[in-house]
Design an enzyme around this catalytic site. Structure first.
Site, mmCIF file in Angstrom:
data_model
loop_
_atom_site.group_PDB
_atom_site.id
_atom_site.type_symbol
_atom_site.label_atom_id
_atom_site.label_comp_id
_atom_site.label_asym_id
_atom_site.label_seq_id
_atom_site.Cartn_x
_atom_site.Cartn_y
_atom_site.Cartn_z
ATOM 1 N NE ARG A 241 55.544 47.383 58.563
ATOM 2 C CZ ARG A 241 56.551 48.217 58.570
ATOM 3 N NH1 ARG A 241 57.227 48.455 57.464
ATOM 4 N NH2 ARG A 241 56.916 48.847 59.678
ATOM 5 C CB CYS B 192 74.791 50.582 59.402
ATOM 6 S SG CYS B 192 73.907 50.749 57.854
ATOM 7 C CD1 TRP C 295 80.126 84.800 63.716
ATOM 8 C CD2 TRP C 295 79.567 84.178 61.640
ATOM 9 N NE1 TRP C 295 79.725 85.919 63.041
ATOM 10 C CE2 TRP C 295 79.381 85.577 61.753
ATOM 11 C CE3 TRP C 295 79.275 83.568 60.415
ATOM 12 C CZ2 TRP C 295 78.929 86.362 60.704
ATOM 13 C CZ3 TRP C 295 78.830 84.353 59.368
ATOM 14 C CH2 TRP C 295 78.654 85.728 59.521
ATOM 15 C CG ASP D 218 74.235 48.733 48.973
ATOM 16 O OD1 ASP D 218 73.848 49.906 49.109
ATOM 17 O OD2 ASP D 218 74.833 48.101 49.878
ATOM 18 C CG ASN E 111 66.160 52.511 54.240
ATOM 19 O OD1 ASN E 111 65.296 51.778 54.683
ATOM 20 N ND2 ASN E 111 67.441 52.340 54.540
ATOM 21 C CB ALA F 238 71.665 52.660 55.072
ATOM 22 C CD GLU G 111 67.133 38.163 51.885
ATOM 23 O OE1 GLU G 111 67.057 39.294 51.396
ATOM 24 O OE2 GLU G 111 68.197 37.493 51.888
HETATM 25 C C1 LIG Z 1 79.538 46.416 57.917
HETATM 26 C C2 LIG Z 1 78.687 47.403 57.211
HETATM 27 C C3 LIG Z 1 78.504 48.665 57.751
HETATM 28 C C4 LIG Z 1 77.720 49.592 57.089
HETATM 29 N N1 LIG Z 1 77.582 50.827 57.652
HETATM 30 C C5 LIG Z 1 76.835 51.761 57.015
HETATM 31 C C6 LIG Z 1 76.666 53.044 57.575
HETATM 32 O O1 LIG Z 1 77.173 53.333 58.675
HETATM 33 N N2 LIG Z 1 75.911 53.947 56.896
HETATM 34 C C7 LIG Z 1 75.321 53.651 55.697
HETATM 35 O O2 LIG Z 1 74.635 54.500 55.121
HETATM 36 N N3 LIG Z 1 75.449 52.423 55.154
HETATM 37 C C8 LIG Z 1 76.199 51.480 55.776
HETATM 38 N N4 LIG Z 1 76.329 50.236 55.225
HETATM 39 C C9 LIG Z 1 75.693 49.976 53.910
HETATM 40 C C10 LIG Z 1 74.236 49.608 54.046
HETATM 41 O O3 LIG Z 1 74.117 48.502 54.885
HETATM 42 C C11 LIG Z 1 73.686 49.298 52.660
HETATM 43 O O4 LIG Z 1 73.782 50.454 51.875
HETATM 44 C C12 LIG Z 1 72.233 48.847 52.666
HETATM 45 O O5 LIG Z 1 72.075 47.686 53.430
HETATM 46 C C13 LIG Z 1 71.771 48.573 51.226
HETATM 47 O O6 LIG Z 1 70.500 48.012 51.224
HETATM 48 P P1 LIG Z 1 70.004 47.133 49.993
HETATM 49 O O7 LIG Z 1 68.598 46.776 50.288
HETATM 50 O O8 LIG Z 1 70.299 47.826 48.719
HETATM 51 O O9 LIG Z 1 70.952 45.855 49.962
HETATM 52 P P2 LIG Z 1 71.277 44.746 51.050
HETATM 53 O O10 LIG Z 1 71.184 45.278 52.409
HETATM 54 O O11 LIG Z 1 72.559 44.135 50.628
HETATM 55 O O12 LIG Z 1 70.106 43.691 50.829
HETATM 56 C C14 LIG Z 1 69.998 42.953 49.648
HETATM 57 C C15 LIG Z 1 69.294 41.653 50.013
HETATM 58 O O13 LIG Z 1 69.032 40.944 48.803
HETATM 59 C C16 LIG Z 1 69.194 39.560 49.043
HETATM 60 N N5 LIG Z 1 69.421 38.925 47.739
HETATM 61 C C17 LIG Z 1 70.465 39.128 46.901
HETATM 62 N N6 LIG Z 1 70.311 38.398 45.773
HETATM 63 C C18 LIG Z 1 69.149 37.731 45.911
HETATM 64 C C19 LIG Z 1 68.439 36.814 45.080
HETATM 65 N N7 LIG Z 1 68.902 36.466 43.876
HETATM 66 N N8 LIG Z 1 67.274 36.297 45.524
HETATM 67 C C20 LIG Z 1 66.770 36.650 46.741
HETATM 68 N N9 LIG Z 1 67.414 37.500 47.573
HETATM 69 C C21 LIG Z 1 68.571 38.050 47.154
HETATM 70 C C22 LIG Z 1 70.395 39.501 49.969
HETATM 71 O O14 LIG Z 1 70.423 38.297 50.693
HETATM 72 C C23 LIG Z 1 70.143 40.725 50.876
HETATM 73 O O15 LIG Z 1 69.438 40.399 52.041
HETATM 74 C C24 LIG Z 1 77.080 49.263 55.873
HETATM 75 C C25 LIG Z 1 77.249 47.983 55.326
HETATM 76 C C26 LIG Z 1 78.026 47.061 55.991
HETATM 77 C C27 LIG Z 1 78.194 45.692 55.389
#
Ligand SMILES: Cc1cc2nc3c(=O)[nH]c(=O)nc-3n(C[C@H](O)[C@H](O)[C@H](O)COP(=O)(O)OP(=O)(O)OC[C@H]3O[C@@H](n4cnc5c(N)ncnc54)[C@H](O)[C@@H]3O)c2cc1C
Length: 448
Positions: free
Chosen positions: A72, A44, A433, A282, A304, A300, A34
């Site tokens: 873990r 979120c 309903w 994402d 997950n 999110a 990370e």
């Molecule tokens: C303000 C905000 C509000 C949100 N609200 C909602 C909501 O209400 N409901 C909902 O469903 N979703 C919401 N989301 C979206 C949700 O947070 C994301 O869908 C979710 O976090 C995606 O998870 P992820 O693991 O794919 O990516 P991320 O959470 O983006 O995690 C990716 C990680 O990879 C790391 N990384 C990237 N490149 C590298 C690399 N080359 N080497 C090492 N590490 C790296 C990053 O630092 C990051 O920590 C929200 C997002 C934001 C920003």
């Protein structure tokens, strides 16, 4: 020797996969890289931290780095950025501070997430201009609001993050101006929902500037205005929330294929074009449950769930990552708005369907029971098959009822089947309903 599972990215998708692999196969070596310091955090929750509804940013962390390492047995390396993937050698190149190392893998998960889009605006680097995607940004914004006591905010973008931030800044007594270049806010939720939300935002004192493109920010070191086509409007804090783009560079440079949406293409198990490399969250595509086409829905649960499924697949129980219906819900002050599937006739036609739709308003509780609210429900169906395609709900309570529609979509139900679903009833919770059933009943009538 035990196999090594390497994960790039320590949040929703990455940590779900890492935890699942360790649970299913404790002997396997699991290494997570990370690049930041935060892991397993709820992005979120950031708007609610800025609002003041959550006291401590650390409260948004689900599992701490220590818990991952000690309880873990995940080899978690923070401050470690993966800068290269060699698919032939099955190694990743990792930069930690001044050190560069090669780490071999047997299976690799690319879970690098997405980044906030930064439009080519003048003045984006001025103090007081923010995007909100990373946890540290939430802290900086919260500090800025507390220390500088801004009077006027410019929020650029009427998506769900922009609307949540409008609420957050209003709670601090800031005058909020929200700029959206399209005719309506919440484009993915459709016009019917947007109009209700817009009226409510105005009631809450938000100045809405629809069909208004921002071109930049002005100020001397610190922002003091937002530039529009023909005027400059005062703003002493600005939040740019114009969407996210998947972090795909690392994968693409390695030869991992992207799909039509621009996110990483995967099969139903999250596998990329390389059999040892998976992608989730994402940065990856998922299959839309209604159209069957690849889609990119950066939310999110998708992240997950896909991470967890990949963990199961890698440890010997092939598990599909699950489709997406684009189900989403947003709080806009006292309103809830939600959507799932294909939400209006125009979008259904574009996707090749012959749609029929209905919009109804009904109370969320029995008419005689206090504090019910009006819920507006739209449902869309395919005329020929009666298949449900999607819908929206908006109202002061009950927006989570979208889950009934999402469940029906996942189960490929027709409108008649939804109408016949045995939903719970008691006066404090719904009319006999439920509003979703009423909408299905009216739509089924139109389909006859
Ligand atoms: C303000 C905000 C509000 C949100 N609200 C909602 C909501 O209400 N409901 C909902 O469903 N979703 C919401 N989301 C979206 C949700 O947070 C994301 O869908 C979710 O976090 C995606 O998870 P992820 O693991 O794919 O990516 P991320 O959470 O983006 O995690 C990716 C990680 O990879 C790391 N990384 C990237 N490149 C590298 C690399 N080359 N080497 C090492 N590490 C790296 C990053 O630092 C990051 O920590 C929200 C997002 C934001 C920003």
């Amino acid at each position: 020797m035990s196999e090594t599972f390497v994960v790039i990215g320590g949040d929703a998708a990455g940590m779900s996969a890492a935890s699942k692999v360790k649970r299913e196969d404790p002997e396997r070596e699991v290494i997570v890289f990370e690049k930041g310091e935060w892991v397993s955090y709820a992005a979120c929750g950031m708007p609610y931290y800025v609002k003041g509804a959550v006291d401590d940013l650390n409260d948004l962390v689900t599992v701490t780095p220590e818990e991952f390492q000690e309880e873990r047995d995940v080899d978690l390396r923070t401050g470690a950025e993966v800068v290269g993937i060699d698919l032939d050698a099955q190694t990743v190149t990792v930069e930690t501070g001044d050190e560069t190392d090669e780490q071999p893998y047997d299976d690799l998960l690319v879970a690098t997430g997405a980044s906030a889009i930064e439009p080519p605006f003048e003045g984006l680097g001025l103090e007081g201009v923010f995007t909100i995607h990373d946890m540290d940004e939430a802290d900086v914004i919260e500090n800025y609001v507390t220390d500088r006591d801004p009077e006027t905010a410019a929020i650029v973008g009427g998506g769900y993050v922009g609307i949540e931030m409008a609420e957050a800044l209003s709670a601090h007594g800031v005058d909020v101006h929200l700029y959206e270049m399209l005719p309506h806010v919440l484009q993915p939720f459709g016009e019917a929902v947007a109009e209700v939300v817009e009226e409510h935002l105005r009631e809450q004192g938000v100045e809405l500037h629809l069909e208004t493109a921002v071109s930049g920010f002005v100020g001397d070191e610190r922002v003091d205005g937002v530039e529009l086509e023909d005027e400059t409007v005062a703003a002493d804090i600005a939040i740019v929330g114009v969407g996210v783009a998947p972090n795909t560079d690392l994968a693409e440079e390695a030869g991992i294929e992207l799909g039509p949406t621009g996110a990483i293409a995967t099969d139903e198990y999250g596998q990329t074009n390389d059999e040892n490399v998976y992608a989730a969250g994402d940065n990856a595509e998922a299959t839309h449950v209604v159209t069957g086409e690849p889609d990119h829905v950066p939310l999110a649960l998708t992240a997950n769930r896909a991470g967890r499924a990949i963990g199961q697949t890698i440890t010997g129980a092939p598990t599909p990552t699950g489709g997406t219906a684009g189900t989403a819900i947003v709080k806009a002050f006292d309103l809830g708005a939600a959507r799932t599937g294909i939400i209006d006739e125009d979008r259904a036609r574009e996707a090749g369907f012959d749609p029929v739709s209905v919009t109804i308003s009904a109370s969320t509780r029995a008419h005689y029971y206090p504090d019910g609210a009006e819920l507006t429900v739209t449902l869309v169906a395919n005329r020929e098959s009666g298949e449900l395609l999607g819908g929206t709900v908006v109202g002061r309570e009950g927006a989570k009822r979208i889950d009934t529609v999402a469940t029906a979509l996942t189960a490929d139900m027709t409108v008649t089947e939804l109408q016949n679903a045995d939903l719970a009833y008691a006066p404090p919770f719904s009319p006999v309903w439920d509003p979703i059933l009423t909408a299905a009943k009216v739509l089924a009538g139109k389909l006859e």
